[in-house]
Write a protein that holds these residues in place. Structure first.
Motif, PDB file in Angstrom:
ATOM      1  N   TYR A   1      43.308  34.754  36.655  1.00  9.57           N
ATOM      2  CA  TYR A   1      42.374  35.869  36.443  1.00  9.57           C
ATOM      3  C   TYR A   1      41.940  36.542  37.739  1.00  9.57           C
ATOM      4  N   ARG A   2      42.071  35.887  38.861  1.00 10.62           N
ATOM      5  CA  ARG A   2      41.601  36.485  40.111  1.00 10.62           C
ATOM      6  C   ARG A   2      42.283  37.818  40.383  1.00 10.62           C
ATOM      7  N   THR A   3      43.535  37.940  39.987  1.00 15.26           N
ATOM      8  CA  THR A   3      44.270  39.181  40.244  1.00 15.26           C
ATOM      9  C   THR A   3      44.317  40.111  39.025  1.00 15.26           C
ATOM     10  N   ARG A   4      43.677  39.693  37.931  1.00 13.54           N
ATOM     11  CA  ARG A   4      43.769  40.470  36.686  1.00 13.54           C
ATOM     12  C   ARG A   4      42.405  40.695  36.052  1.00 13.54           C
ATOM     13  N   LEU A   5      41.341  40.437  36.761  1.00 11.81           N
ATOM     14  CA  LEU A   5      40.010  40.412  36.163  1.00 11.81           C
ATOM     15  C   LEU A   5      39.663  41.703  35.462  1.00 11.81           C
ATOM     16  N   GLU A   6      39.932  42.837  36.090  1.00  6.54           N
ATOM     17  CA  GLU A   6      39.534  44.126  35.508  1.00  6.54           C
ATOM     18  C   GLU A   6      40.226  44.393  34.180  1.00  6.54           C
ATOM     19  N   ASP A   7      41.428  43.860  34.004  1.00  2.75           N
ATOM     20  CA  ASP A   7      42.140  44.065  32.748  1.00  2.75           C
ATOM     21  C   ASP A   7      41.497  43.327  31.571  1.00  2.75           C
ATOM     22  N   TYR A   8      40.603  42.368  31.872  1.00  2.00           N
ATOM     23  CA  TYR A   8      40.051  41.521  30.818  1.00  2.00           C
ATOM     24  C   TYR A   8      38.544  41.658  30.657  1.00  2.00           C
TER      25      TYR A   8
END
Length: 323
Positions: free
Chosen positions: A315-322
């Protein structure tokens, strides 16, 4: 089972568990059709199927024609559900529509379009309610503590009836707390761990309600492995199984592990349960899944520390998507 070229239908295919299963099936060469309606408050996310070679159909399981989607399927993985306990309490009619009535629609469609398909149904440990004996085996009495548990139990029983009356190979897996990549983390509608992860990655404190309750958590790759094993092993067909995971830990111990794996910058506070949640809390739970291990040869491979570490990294590199 050789999945190459097999047509597989996955309901709830853009959700947390469904999308991870779709990725695994596509990697094994299956021809996957995934259905999801992106219902409000559910776990579906448009990014969950990124990179997966699947045919995606956007539609509501409550009203879409399911027969063409079932057509020719050798396996149906039934992951579509309304999973929010508080959502079920607030609107039990909507809860029943997804978790029970829509299951009957799918059963009827599968009778016509995929009469020989194996069905693996995603079920829940919530049925057992507050238990007196741990670990919890499948022989424990069922006493759902909330409306969501009642509707999910009805859906499961319709599928088991289909096995008894029509001899369809059906397996129901009663899941515990599942976590990992593609989990809904914007709030606590799927699991307490989701909102903990969001808070940690945003540098905010999170809340632990109670804290002494025991939980066993299953990493999503192990959940996926369980669904594949259930479909592949005829010894599982016609059965209901509990699925566990790592050895049980208290919520306080889990919180401390999350803080440590985050680098120590995270923090949490402990509070008593809100009154509306206290009425439906099940207390401590961990599963006896020895029956499924014996029937399928499955066992969880990812321990709690490794799983939470992987999840935070993902999630560190995908947080905004979630969010």
């Amino acid at each position: 089972m050789d999945w190459t070229g097999r047509r597989v239908f996955v309901t709830g295919g853009a959700g947390f568990l469904g999308s991870n299963l779709c990725h695994a099936l596509a990697q094994r060469g299956a021809r996957v059709v995934a259905l999801d309606g992106f219902l409000f408050g559910g776990g579906a996310n448009p990014r969950n199927l990124d990179g997966a070679d699947v045919e995606f159909v956007r539609g509501d399981i409550r009203d879409i024609d399911l027969r063409p989607l079932c057509e020719g399927a050798s396996v149906i993985f039934n992951m579509a559900a309304q999973t929010s306990h508080m959502g079920g309490q607030a609107d039990p009619l909507a809860d029943i529509a997804v978790n029970a009535v829509a299951q009957v629609r799918l059963i009827q469609a599968a009778r016509e379009a995929a009469p020989d398909a194996v069905v693996v149904h995603a079920s829940t440990r919530q049925f057992y309610g507050r238990v007196e004996t741990l670990p919890v085996a499948e022989t424990q009495p069922v006493a759902p503590p909330d409306a969501n548990g009642v509707s999910k139990f009805a859906g499961e029983q319709y599928w088991m009836l289909e096995h008894r009356v029509r001899n369809r190979p059906v397996v129901s897996l009663r899941l515990t707390n599942c976590y990992g990549p593609r989990l809904r983390i914007r709030d606590a509608r799927q699991t307490f761990l989701g909102i903990w992860i969001r808070c940690v990655l945003q540098g905010q404190p999170f809340e632990v309600w109670g804290g002494e309750q025991l939980r066993d958590l299953t990493y999503v790759d192990d959940v996926t492995g369980a669904f594949l094993a259930a479909a592949e092993n005829p010894a599982c067909h016609g059965q209901i199984f509990n699925i566990g995971g790592s050895p049980p830990a208290s919520l306080h111990a889990l919180a401390e592990l999350v803080v440590r794996l985050s680098g120590g910058a995270a923090s949490y506070t402990t509070r008593t349960f809100p009154a509306d949640r206290a009425r439906i809390d099940i207390g401590s739970y961990h599963a006896d899944d020895s029956a499924f291990r014996a029937a399928s040869g499955w066992r969880p491979l990812v321990d709690l520390e490794e799983g939470i570490g992987r999840t935070l990294d993902w999630y560190r590199t995908r947080l905004e998507d979630y969010l």
